[in-house]
Design an enzyme around this catalytic site. Structure first.
Site, PDB file in Angstrom:
ATOM      1  N   CYS A 117      37.317  64.657 -43.576  1.00  0.00           N
ATOM      2  CA  CYS A 117      37.789  65.849 -44.578  1.00  0.00           C
ATOM      3  C   CYS A 117      36.591  67.212 -44.525  1.00  0.00           C
ATOM      4  O   CYS A 117      35.572  66.423 -44.075  1.00  0.00           O
ATOM      5  CB  CYS A 117      37.657  65.828 -46.016  1.00  0.00           C
TER       6      CYS A 117
ATOM      7  N   CYS B 152      33.423  65.947 -46.311  1.00  0.00           N
ATOM      8  CA  CYS B 152      32.612  65.277 -44.681  1.00  0.00           C
ATOM      9  C   CYS B 152      31.628  65.860 -44.051  1.00  0.00           C
ATOM     10  O   CYS B 152      30.493  65.870 -44.615  1.00  0.00           O
ATOM     11  CB  CYS B 152      33.643  63.732 -44.271  1.00  0.00           C
TER      12      CYS B 152
ATOM     13  N   ASP C 120      25.449  36.848   1.420  1.00  0.00           N
ATOM     14  CA  ASP C 120      26.510  36.597   0.622  1.00  0.00           C
ATOM     15  C   ASP C 120      28.035  36.545   1.457  1.00  0.00           C
ATOM     16  O   ASP C 120      28.177  38.068   2.225  1.00  0.00           O
ATOM     17  CB  ASP C 120      26.111  37.208  -0.390  1.00  0.00           C
TER      18      ASP C 120
ATOM     19  N   ASP D 203      26.607  40.770  -4.292  1.00  0.00           N
ATOM     20  CA  ASP D 203      27.970  42.243  -4.562  1.00  0.00           C
ATOM     21  C   ASP D 203      26.819  42.669  -6.173  1.00  0.00           C
ATOM     22  O   ASP D 203      28.175  43.730  -6.740  1.00  0.00           O
ATOM     23  CB  ASP D 203      29.119  42.060  -5.116  1.00  0.00           C
TER      24      ASP D 203
ATOM     25  N   ASP E  47      25.286  38.069  -7.941  1.00  0.00           N
ATOM     26  CA  ASP E  47      23.787  37.587  -7.097  1.00  0.00           C
ATOM     27  C   ASP E  47      22.682  38.252  -7.861  1.00  0.00           C
ATOM     28  O   ASP E  47      21.686  38.149  -6.903  1.00  0.00           O
ATOM     29  CB  ASP E  47      24.372  38.269  -5.630  1.00  0.00           C
TER      30      ASP E  47
END
Ligand SMILES: [Cu+2]
Lengths: 126, 804
Positions: free
Chosen positions: B41, B44, B490, B691, B695
């Site tokens: 509100c 606040c 890899d 990747d 790894d």
């Protein structure tokens, strides 16, 4: 040899000795970092044709906040590099720039301009 | 040429400290946007706003209830965003900094602007001092005709003397009136003007450095020109002092002006070339669009890109730039991502696909949801990474750094020694010779070229890499990448697509089940599984539009396969061990299994109601570019090794297809680190390509870690090189670029050292006894300007290096 030549020789040698003493051997003042309310060590450095102060001592394991006040426009000083910390920062002209580091090891760490002509030293102590 | 396109509504724009030359203004303010949670509100809102305004150092705070954020202007010397967040927490509302640091773009922009200004100022000063130099030279012509006994002395610089002597007859014919007055007063005034205005910063900085026991190029220029000027002044006002000692009262006014003009010209050219070294980075910064079209309250509105909120819906039309990162909700298109990933062909995008802010939408219109914003965006990450990379040091620079640190005081000593030796040994005009030589030594010995040799090469190379989607972490990574002799790849996701695909379906002869039946039944039970192999089978069934049945039961047997009931048939799909559990006879397909395994495929047995019904083979196909990339790595003389967790036979089959002859199979993730370390201990410089996610330890262990196809933080952290494109050619390009860069760095360093090693003795007059050559301080100034410009220009050649 003439009087004049002797004066030049003696004067020249004296000047060479003095230059090497002044740039390499003369002890530079070490300034200690102040500590703010949050336990952060504060170091204010003016950047103008060099770093003033150029030798700074801080404590280990406590964050260090540098405030670089660059008071010139062109020249190498537009960048500050801490090679030991992998840090590089652009310093805008006529402005203060903050840079924070966390030194975890004791020792001497250089900081330089982008071309490594201007030099300063950070001493980290226990 | 205005290159500062307003990229975002920058928060740091409202700085009160202006960058006026010569001022000392230092008060700054910064603005930060803090998202606030839990406000419901106006009360606040008011409460948070009051709390912020009461915080020391806050200059202005305004809280927006609808946008749920607080815009705070604060003094960075007093407070910080963290403190502000804390202040909001104390009011009982949630807050956290999202885009705490937008500085990558900001810093780059500010730096670009400063460098542009620098260049303009230097160019301006260089032009004016050059013109004044010519004027002073002309005015000094009459002095050449004056008698040797003239109390105001001759022009002393040998080069200047030669120029003037060859021009005097012409000038005398064209402008005889020049010879009717003594212009030394004018020369003096013009020199003072150039020194005090265009060259002022040399003296200011030299003095400032001197006070702190340091010395740089400004020291050399200031001492050199300053001494020449003072000598001339003395010769002007007290010529008798010189004449009485048998020394001619020489004048260096024109020489001083010309030296300053030349050095300024050199600096201006250097500034321009240095700007070009970061051109690639600037282009990346400029990719960031200004505005975004978003849907707010049901309507389409154009807003500044910085105001886009997370999860907001953004609309993009064909030909437009994608404003922020996100994921497509509706619509399809082809997106040109070349400027970020290096992928030259437009990439097809469908709902769910990721978009990168800054890339260009080519064909379709679509809506997408904004995800990462501001400093978290891919582009901001790249810019940040690049900035860090360009500021990093390469180990090769260490020597240059050490030398330039002690260089200037040593040159000062050498200049003094030069003066003394000349003064004592020269037969005629000893003071003049001694003086010219000492000044020449000071002017020629600029350490600039040494300081620029490596950083400019790193800047151009990292920029060149980024344009091809290759992000290099810094000078050290670049240098080590140039020394690689082993590349460990890899397998999964690096050499191969990383996505298993069904390759063969083999029904057993004599059973009632057709190929289609097998696929449909197996897919029906595997639909419940999350195993990647199961996923491949389900996708295969979907691609063939086979209607899947609902499995009545499903059970996953860890490490073996799966079982279940579909359409009244009891199915078991899995490996030999699973078949053994059900005592299924496998002899009928033995040969077939051998063949499939030999091709690097993973066969799975299908048993229906306890009897073998067929085989379904799954393989992870290699990327179309892998084989060629491996061949090129081999041609570069690199050892290529494939690492995989697969069984030896499968691994060998894949390696054969990719053209790799060294395979290490059956390795677990830890095993990758061990393998990399083992090779390093054998003295190899190892690059690991993976990747980036699973790894990471191996990437970190390797001398150079290449993360492939991701822009994720983890990959950026662990790797030395990140490839935005998801395949191997980037590895080849990166290595070629690194090797080429190393060559450039070495050339630059050698050139910079040789220049000084040769230049200083020549300036000191070492060639004089044998050849009668004495370097004019003016030529020394020209050489000094040329040395650093040539180093930067050599680095810029990297931009055109062929690395693809
Ligand atoms: Cu220089």
């Amino acid at each position: 040899m003439s009087m004049m030549e002797w004066i030049v020789i003696i004067g020249g040698i004296a000047a060479m000795i003095w230059i090497n003493w002044y740039f390499f051997l003369a002890r530079q003042p070490v300034s200690n970092a102040g500590i703010d309310g949050e336990g952060v060590q504060e170091v204010a450095i003016v950047v103008e044709g060099g770093y003033h102060p150029a030798v700074v001592s801080v404590k280990r394991d406590r964050p260090v906040r540098f405030v670089f006040d660059r008071r010139e426009r062109s020249g190498c000083s537009e960048e500050i590099v801490f090679p030991g910390f992998g840090v590089r920062k652009f310093l805008p002209a006529f402005r203060k720039t903050r840079l924070e580091l966390a030194p975890a090891q004791t020792g001497n760490f250089e900081f330089t301009c982008g071309m490594s002509m201007l030099r300063g030293r950070l001493i980290v102590q226990d | 040429m205005p290159t500062t396109i307003p990229l975002m509504v920058r928060e740091k724009r409202n700085l009160t400290g202006t960058a006026e030359y010569g001022t000392n203004a230092a008060t700054t303010s910064e603005k930060v946007m803090i998202p606030v949670k839990g406000m419901t509100c106006a009360a606040c809102q008011a409460r948070v706003q009051r709390a912020l305004q009461a915080t020391p150092g806050v200059l202005d705070a305004s809280v927006n209830l609808m946008l749920k954020n607080a815009a705070v202007t604060y003094d960075p010397m007093v407070t910080s965003p963290m403190v502000l967040v804390e202040a909001i927490h104390e009011t009982g509302y949630g807050a956290e900094l999202v885009a705490q640091d937008q500085s990558a773009f900001d810093e780059q922009e500010a730096q670009d602007r400063a460098q542009e200004e620098d260049y303009r100022e230097l160019r301006h000063k260089a032009l004016w001092s050059g013109s004044i130099g010519l004027l002073a030279m002309t005015l000094s012509m009459p002095l050449m005709g004056a008698a040797e006994a003239d109390v105001h002395g001759p022009v002393a610089d040998p080069f200047m003397r030669w120029v003037m002597e060859s021009m005097t007859p012409t000038i005398r014919a064209v402008a005889p009136w020049l010879y009717t007055f003594t212009p030394w007063v004018l020369s003096y005034a013009l020199t003072l003007l150039v020194m005090g205005w265009a060259g002022r910063h040399f003296y200011v900085r030299a003095w400032s450095a001197f006070r702190h026991h340091s010395a740089d190029m400004n020291t050399l220029i200031a001492v050199g020109t300053g001494a020449a000027f003072l000598y001339s002044v003395l010769a002007t006002v007290a010529p008798k002092f010189f004449l009485n000692r048998g020394v001619l009262p020489d004048l260096y006014y024109e020489a001083v002006v010309m030296i300053i003009a030349l050095i300024l010209t050199g600096n201006a050219l250097e500034a321009r070339a240095k700007r070009q070294t970061s051109a690639a980075l600037r282009r990346l910064v400029e990719l960031q669009p200004n505005t975004a079209r978003v849907v707010r309250a049901g309507a389409e509105v154009d807003i500044p890109v910085n105001d886009v909120q997370s999860e907001e819906i953004v609309i993009v039309r064909p030909g437009e730039r994608i404003p922020v990162d996100g994921a497509i909700i509706s619509g399809t298109s082809a997106v040109d991502e070349s400027m970020v990933t290096g992928e030259s062909l437009p990439v097809e995008k469908q709902p769910g696909d990721r978009l990168i802010g800054g890339t260009i939408n080519r064909t379709g219109a679509f809506r997408y949801r904004a995800t990462t914003l501001g400093s978290d965006s891919v582009l901001a990450h790249i810019v940040k990474l690049m900035r860090d990379a360009q500021g990093s040091r390469a180990p090769i620079q260490r020597l240059a750094d050490q030398v330039s640190g002690i260089f200037v005081p040593i040159v000062l000593s050498l200049a003094i020694a030069t003066f003394v030796i000349w003064f004592v040994t020269a037969d005629q005009a000893p003071a003049m010779r001694a003086f010219a030589a000492a000044v020449a030594v000071l002017i020629i010995a600029c350490p600039c070229a040494m300081g620029l040799a490596v950083p400019t090469a790193v800047m151009v190379a990292t920029g060149k890499g980024a344009e091809g989607g290759i992000l290099i972490k810094g000078g050290e990574s670049l240098q080590r990448a140039g020394q690689i002799n082993t590349v460990v790849l890899d397998k999964t996701g690096t050499i191969t697509e990383g996505r298993p695909t069904v390759t063969d379906v083999v029904p057993v002869l004599g059973t009632e089940w057709s190929e289609t039946d097998l696929v449909r039944l197996v897919a029906s039970i595997e639909a419940s599984s999350e195993h990647p192999l199961a996923e491949a089978i389900v996708r295969y069934a979907n691609e063939q539009s086979l209607p899947l049945a609902t499995a009545d039961s499903f059970q996953s047997v860890t490490g073996r396969g799966a079982t279940g009931m579909v359409d009244g048939a009891a199915l078991a799909v899995g490996n030999e061990a699973l078949m053994a559990d059900y005592a299924v006879d496998l002899t009928a397909v033995k040969e077939e299994v051998e063949r499939l395994a030999g091709e690097g495929k993973t066969p799975m047995y299908i048993a229906i109601n306890g009897k073998l019904a067929g085989l379904i083979a799954v393989a992870d196909p290699i990327k179309p570019t892998s084989r060629d990339a491996v061949q090129r790595l081999n041609r570069l003389g690199l050892t290529v090794v494939m690492l995989t967790g697969d069984h030896q036979r499968t691994a060998e089959a894949i390696a054969r297809k990719a053209g790799i002859d060294r395979v290490v199979a059956g390795v677990l993730p830890d095993g990758k680190v061990v393998e990399v370390r083992r090779r390093q201990q054998a003295g190899e410089v190892v690059a690991m390509v993976g990747d980036g996610i699973n790894d990471a330890p191996a990437l970190a262990q390797a001398d150079v870690g290449f993360a492939i196809g991701t822009g994720t933080d983890i990959a950026l952290e662990a790797s030395d090189v990140t490839l935005m494109r998801n395949d191997l050619p980037g590895v080849v390009s990166a290595i070629l670029l690194a090797r080429r860069t190393m060559r450039t760095m070495k050339q630059n360093l050698v050139w910079a050292f040789v220049y000084n090693v040769v230049g200083i003795p020549v300036a000191a007059g070492i060639l004089y006894p044998a050849f009668g050559i004495l370097l004019s301080p003016i030529l020394a100034g020209a050489a000094m300007a040329f040395s650093s410009v040539s180093v930067v220009t050599n680095s810029l050649r990297l931009r055109r290096a062929r690395v693809a």
